[in-house]
Scaffold this motif. Structure first.
Motif, PDB file in Angstrom:
ATOM      1  N   TYR A  42       8.376  47.589  -3.669  1.00  0.00           N
ATOM      2  CA  TYR A  42       7.790  47.118  -2.413  1.00  0.00           C
ATOM      3  C   TYR A  42       6.982  45.858  -2.711  1.00  0.00           C
ATOM      4  O   TYR A  42       6.750  45.514  -3.868  1.00  0.00           O
ATOM      5  CB  TYR A  42       6.926  48.196  -1.750  1.00  0.00           C
ATOM      6  CG  TYR A  42       5.733  48.639  -2.575  1.00  0.00           C
ATOM      7  CD1 TYR A  42       4.492  48.043  -2.408  1.00  0.00           C
ATOM      8  CD2 TYR A  42       5.843  49.651  -3.520  1.00  0.00           C
ATOM      9  CE1 TYR A  42       3.396  48.438  -3.168  1.00  0.00           C
ATOM     10  CE2 TYR A  42       4.759  50.052  -4.270  1.00  0.00           C
ATOM     11  CZ  TYR A  42       3.536  49.444  -4.094  1.00  0.00           C
ATOM     12  OH  TYR A  42       2.453  49.834  -4.836  1.00  0.00           O
ATOM     13  N   ASP A  43       6.546  45.170  -1.687  1.00  0.00           N
ATOM     14  CA  ASP A  43       5.794  43.922  -1.836  1.00  0.00           C
ATOM     15  C   ASP A  43       4.367  44.250  -2.294  1.00  0.00           C
ATOM     16  O   ASP A  43       3.501  44.557  -1.488  1.00  0.00           O
ATOM     17  CB  ASP A  43       5.774  43.173  -0.499  1.00  0.00           C
ATOM     18  CG  ASP A  43       5.097  41.815  -0.591  1.00  0.00           C
ATOM     19  OD1 ASP A  43       4.419  41.537  -1.604  1.00  0.00           O
ATOM     20  OD2 ASP A  43       5.247  41.035   0.362  1.00  0.00           O
ATOM     21  N   GLU A  44       4.137  44.177  -3.615  1.00  0.00           N
ATOM     22  CA  GLU A  44       2.837  44.572  -4.163  1.00  0.00           C
ATOM     23  C   GLU A  44       1.741  43.548  -3.900  1.00  0.00           C
ATOM     24  O   GLU A  44       0.558  43.866  -4.019  1.00  0.00           O
ATOM     25  CB  GLU A  44       2.961  44.859  -5.664  1.00  0.00           C
ATOM     26  CG  GLU A  44       3.802  46.090  -5.931  1.00  0.00           C
ATOM     27  CD  GLU A  44       3.815  46.486  -7.393  1.00  0.00           C
ATOM     28  OE1 GLU A  44       2.760  46.371  -8.050  1.00  0.00           O
ATOM     29  OE2 GLU A  44       4.876  46.908  -7.874  1.00  0.00           O
ATOM     30  N   GLU A  45       2.098  42.320  -3.543  1.00  0.00           N
ATOM     31  CA  GLU A  45       1.082  41.319  -3.202  1.00  0.00           C
ATOM     32  C   GLU A  45       0.504  41.592  -1.817  1.00  0.00           C
ATOM     33  O   GLU A  45      -0.693  41.466  -1.593  1.00  0.00           O
ATOM     34  CB  GLU A  45       1.671  39.911  -3.255  1.00  0.00           C
ATOM     35  CG  GLU A  45       1.929  39.445  -4.674  1.00  0.00           C
ATOM     36  CD  GLU A  45       2.403  38.008  -4.713  1.00  0.00           C
ATOM     37  OE1 GLU A  45       2.135  37.241  -3.763  1.00  0.00           O
ATOM     38  OE2 GLU A  45       3.066  37.651  -5.710  1.00  0.00           O
ATOM     39  N   VAL A  61       1.121  50.809   2.603  1.00  0.00           N
ATOM     40  CA  VAL A  61       0.587  50.109   3.770  1.00  0.00           C
ATOM     41  C   VAL A  61       0.139  48.703   3.391  1.00  0.00           C
ATOM     42  O   VAL A  61      -0.055  48.396   2.209  1.00  0.00           O
ATOM     43  CB  VAL A  61      -0.621  50.876   4.373  1.00  0.00           C
ATOM     44  CG1 VAL A  61      -0.189  52.206   4.946  1.00  0.00           C
ATOM     45  CG2 VAL A  61      -1.721  51.058   3.346  1.00  0.00           C
ATOM     46  N   GLU A  62      -0.035  47.868   4.414  1.00  0.00           N
ATOM     47  CA  GLU A  62      -0.539  46.518   4.176  1.00  0.00           C
ATOM     48  C   GLU A  62      -1.980  46.599   3.699  1.00  0.00           C
ATOM     49  O   GLU A  62      -2.764  47.402   4.203  1.00  0.00           O
ATOM     50  CB  GLU A  62      -0.450  45.679   5.454  1.00  0.00           C
ATOM     51  CG  GLU A  62       0.966  45.330   5.847  1.00  0.00           C
ATOM     52  CD  GLU A  62       1.034  44.385   7.037  1.00  0.00           C
ATOM     53  OE1 GLU A  62      -0.032  43.880   7.471  1.00  0.00           O
ATOM     54  OE2 GLU A  62       2.153  44.153   7.523  1.00  0.00           O
ATOM     55  N   LYS A  63      -2.318  45.768   2.716  1.00  0.00           N
ATOM     56  CA  LYS A  63      -3.676  45.769   2.167  1.00  0.00           C
ATOM     57  C   LYS A  63      -4.717  45.420   3.230  1.00  0.00           C
ATOM     58  O   LYS A  63      -5.809  45.974   3.241  1.00  0.00           O
ATOM     59  CB  LYS A  63      -3.789  44.778   1.006  1.00  0.00           C
ATOM     60  CG  LYS A  63      -3.024  45.203  -0.230  1.00  0.00           C
ATOM     61  CD  LYS A  63      -3.147  44.163  -1.331  1.00  0.00           C
ATOM     62  CE  LYS A  63      -2.372  44.590  -2.568  1.00  0.00           C
ATOM     63  NZ  LYS A  63      -2.449  43.576  -3.634  1.00  0.00           N
ATOM     64  N   ASP A  64      -4.364  44.501   4.123  1.00  0.00           N
ATOM     65  CA  ASP A  64      -5.307  44.035   5.137  1.00  0.00           C
ATOM     66  C   ASP A  64      -5.344  44.903   6.391  1.00  0.00           C
ATOM     67  O   ASP A  64      -6.261  44.773   7.193  1.00  0.00           O
ATOM     68  CB  ASP A  64      -4.976  42.591   5.545  1.00  0.00           C
ATOM     69  CG  ASP A  64      -5.131  41.617   4.381  1.00  0.00           C
ATOM     70  OD1 ASP A  64      -5.927  41.904   3.458  1.00  0.00           O
ATOM     71  OD2 ASP A  64      -4.450  40.573   4.401  1.00  0.00           O
ATOM     72  N   ASP A  65      -4.328  45.762   6.564  1.00  0.00           N
ATOM     73  CA  ASP A  65      -4.264  46.603   7.760  1.00  0.00           C
ATOM     74  C   ASP A  65      -3.549  47.904   7.418  1.00  0.00           C
ATOM     75  O   ASP A  65      -2.324  47.975   7.445  1.00  0.00           O
ATOM     76  CB  ASP A  65      -3.529  45.854   8.879  1.00  0.00           C
ATOM     77  CG  ASP A  65      -3.546  46.619  10.193  1.00  0.00           C
ATOM     78  OD1 ASP A  65      -4.012  47.780  10.222  1.00  0.00           O
ATOM     79  OD2 ASP A  65      -3.094  46.037  11.203  1.00  0.00           O
ATOM     80  N   HIS A  66      -4.316  48.925   7.098  1.00  0.00           N
ATOM     81  CA  HIS A  66      -3.744  50.204   6.673  1.00  0.00           C
ATOM     82  C   HIS A  66      -2.970  50.926   7.776  1.00  0.00           C
ATOM     83  O   HIS A  66      -2.304  51.916   7.503  1.00  0.00           O
ATOM     84  CB  HIS A  66      -4.836  51.120   6.115  1.00  0.00           C
ATOM     85  CG  HIS A  66      -5.281  50.726   4.745  1.00  0.00           C
ATOM     86  ND1 HIS A  66      -6.086  51.510   3.976  1.00  0.00           N
ATOM     87  CD2 HIS A  66      -5.021  49.624   3.994  1.00  0.00           C
ATOM     88  CE1 HIS A  66      -6.314  50.921   2.818  1.00  0.00           C
ATOM     89  NE2 HIS A  66      -5.683  49.766   2.812  1.00  0.00           N
ATOM     90  N   SER A  67      -3.026  50.435   9.004  1.00  0.00           N
ATOM     91  CA  SER A  67      -2.255  51.057  10.075  1.00  0.00           C
ATOM     92  C   SER A  67      -0.797  50.583  10.058  1.00  0.00           C
ATOM     93  O   SER A  67       0.046  51.159  10.735  1.00  0.00           O
ATOM     94  CB  SER A  67      -2.887  50.766  11.441  1.00  0.00           C
ATOM     95  OG  SER A  67      -2.730  49.389  11.768  1.00  0.00           O
ATOM     96  N   LYS A  68      -0.502  49.539   9.283  1.00  0.00           N
ATOM     97  CA  LYS A  68       0.855  48.997   9.216  1.00  0.00           C
ATOM     98  C   LYS A  68       1.511  49.431   7.908  1.00  0.00           C
ATOM     99  O   LYS A  68       1.044  49.080   6.830  1.00  0.00           O
ATOM    100  CB  LYS A  68       0.830  47.476   9.308  1.00  0.00           C
ATOM    101  CG  LYS A  68       0.363  46.965  10.651  1.00  0.00           C
ATOM    102  CD  LYS A  68       0.407  45.459  10.696  1.00  0.00           C
ATOM    103  CE  LYS A  68      -0.089  44.944  12.035  1.00  0.00           C
ATOM    104  NZ  LYS A  68      -0.142  43.473  12.052  1.00  0.00           N
TER     105      LYS A  68
END
Length: 77
Positions: A42-45, A61-68
């Motif tokens: 997955y995209d680890e960045e 999940v996205e680092k900046d938005d755990h809902s995504k």
């Protein structure tokens, strides 16, 4: 069988540990393996994996938005 926590288990029994390992006891001893799959492609960045001990599973999940949630292309376990 005597497990690493000092608990006794009957032969031919199985259980799940607090660390989400599935274990079984036989006359030859105790065998354990993970009960979950781990995300590896997955995209680890942009994303991070979070382990939930209650469900014994990972969520990516996205680092900046755990809902995504992020797409995962490969899992190992």
């Amino acid at each position: 069988c005597l497990d690493e926590e000092g608990k006794v288990h009957e032969f031919d029994s199985s259980w799940r540990t607090e660390d989400c390992n599935d274990c079984s006891c036989s006359k030859t001893g105790i065998g354990c393996c993970t009960s979950y799959m781990r995300p590896v492609d997955y995209d680890e960045e942009k994303c991070e994996s979070i382990f939930n001990k209650e469900t014994c599973s990972y969520k990516v999940v996205e680092k900046d938005d755990h809902s995504k949630e992020c797409p995962v292309h490969s899992w190992v376990g």
